[in-house]
Design an enzyme around this catalytic site. Structure first.
Site, PDB file in Angstrom:
ATOM      1  CG  ASP A 167      -5.239 -10.257   2.879  1.00  0.00           C
ATOM      2  OD1 ASP A 167      -4.751 -10.366   1.972  1.00  0.00           O
ATOM      3  OD2 ASP A 167      -4.644  -8.695   3.470  1.00  0.00           O
TER       4      ASP A 167
ATOM      5  CG  HIS B 269      -2.338  -1.222   1.543  1.00  0.00           C
ATOM      6  ND1 HIS B 269      -2.780  -1.373   0.257  1.00  0.00           N
ATOM      7  CD2 HIS B 269      -2.341  -2.155   2.378  1.00  0.00           C
ATOM      8  CE1 HIS B 269      -3.951  -2.078   0.416  1.00  0.00           C
ATOM      9  NE2 HIS B 269      -3.269  -2.407   1.584  1.00  0.00           N
TER      10      HIS B 269
ATOM     11  CG  ASP C  12      -3.044  -8.807   0.538  1.00  0.00           C
ATOM     12  OD1 ASP C  12      -2.079  -8.667   1.403  1.00  0.00           O
ATOM     13  OD2 ASP C  12      -3.475  -7.382   1.198  1.00  0.00           O
TER      14      ASP C  12
ATOM     15  CG  HIS D 163      -6.905  -5.226   1.680  1.00  0.00           C
ATOM     16  ND1 HIS D 163      -6.061  -5.955   2.790  1.00  0.00           N
ATOM     17  CD2 HIS D 163      -7.560  -4.727   2.118  1.00  0.00           C
ATOM     18  CE1 HIS D 163      -7.087  -6.379   3.708  1.00  0.00           C
ATOM     19  NE2 HIS D 163      -7.416  -5.886   3.586  1.00  0.00           N
TER      20      HIS D 163
HETATM   21 ZN   LIG Z   1      -4.073  -6.856   2.517  1.00  0.00          ZN
END
Ligand SMILES: [Zn+2]
Length: 304
Positions: free
Chosen positions: A243, A125, A162, A164
């Site tokens: 995740d 991120h 991931d 995200h």
């Molecule tokens: Zn994540």
């Protein structure tokens, strides 16, 4: 030989009480390596601290200075609601970013086969000039830039499974045609990026809440795998977040250990076809302390 890069400093980053990004994640992975027998077949390396030069390939100089200046000697500093620096954070972040640099060097010198970096804080991120979502330095981007700028690798693919979206990696490389970036992610979901990207070197695969392994495999087979084969990477980097696992409270996707084994096998095949198996895989998310270590072991068994 499967390389495994980590460092005890990565345990000392403390994001606060009850924060999901905790040191127990790395401890659980270590325990599972022992129980699975994998601990006897990997070769362990200590992550070095990243150099300023390596960070500056992907991050703004002033931003880097700000991170160093903010590092507390006691107490904690909140960068945003999710992203916190404790006294141990800066050293952990330096090791996490340095891990990928060492991993690339090991592979380019043919001293290790695929290399997995078990590090924290995660990185995908972190944007060119901004920390967010538990991430300070973009570890996978630092590693990829090192491969290109120091070792002369001309085309790298970065894949990110991931749950995200890897907004930081996209932000850093979206105008760099040496890089193909493939991200799969729950959508709509934090960080609410990726779904409207139109750059030719980005392959975004948004997945609706509830998507299971079958839906995930179809989407990856339809979008990522043909793009990767067309791109013919000379080095493959994996932002390995776990995740999206059905047991992980962080998201609403429903992947299993077997899905992580499946995608690793597919990526391994592409790396064998195009880049002599050169793979660096970097831990990103994954917060269920049962599912995370099992999924990492499933991933590593396919990398072997
Ligand atoms: Zn994540």
């Amino acid at each position: 030989m499967l390389g495994f890069v980590s460092h005890s400093d990565c345990l000392e980053h403390d994001a606060g009480p009850c924060h999901p990004e905790c040191r127990q994640r790395l401890e659980a992975i270590d325990n599972q390596l022992l129980m699975s027998g994998l601990d006897f077949v990997i070769r362990r390396y200590d992550a070095p601290k990243v150099s300023r030069e390596a960070l500056e390939r992907v991050h703004d100089r002033e931003y880097i200075s700000r991170v160093y200046d903010m590092a507390p000697t006691d107490g904690s500093v909140e960068i945003d609601g999710d992203t916190v620096m404790s006294p141990g954070t800066l050293a952990a972040a330096e090791r996490a970013a340095g891990a990928g640099v060492l991993a690339v060097d090991l592979i380019m010198k043919a001293e290790a086969g695929p290399v997995f970096c078990a590090v924290r804080p995660p990185g995908h991120h972190a944007e060119h000039d901004q920390a967010m979502g538990f991430c300070l330095f973009n570890n996978i981007a630092v590693a990829a830039a090192h491969a290109m700028d120091v070792h002369g690798v001309e085309r790298v693919a970065i894949v990110d499974f991931d749950v995200h979206h890897g907004n930081g990696t996209e932000d850093i490389f979206m105008r760099d045609n040496r890089v193909l970036f493939c991200s799969s992610f729950q959508h709509p979901f934090y960080p609410f990026a990726g779904h409207d990207s139109e750059t030719a070197n980005l392959v975004d695969v948004p997945l609706s809440a509830g998507t299971d392994g079958a839906g995930f495999r179809t989407a990856i087979s339809d979008h990522w795998l043909p793009a990767l084969r067309k791109f013919r990477p000379q080095f493959l980097f994996i932002s390995a977040g776990f995740d999206a696992h059905v047991l992980d409270d962080m998201s609403s996707l429903a992947l299993s250990d077997a899905d992580y084994a499946w995608i690793t096998k597919e990526l391994q095949a592409i790396a064998q076809e195009h880049c002599s198996g050169r793979i660096v895989s970097m831990l990103e998310g994954g917060y269920d302390l049962t599912a995370l270590p099992r999924s990492v072991v499933a991933h590593l068994k396919e990398l072997l």
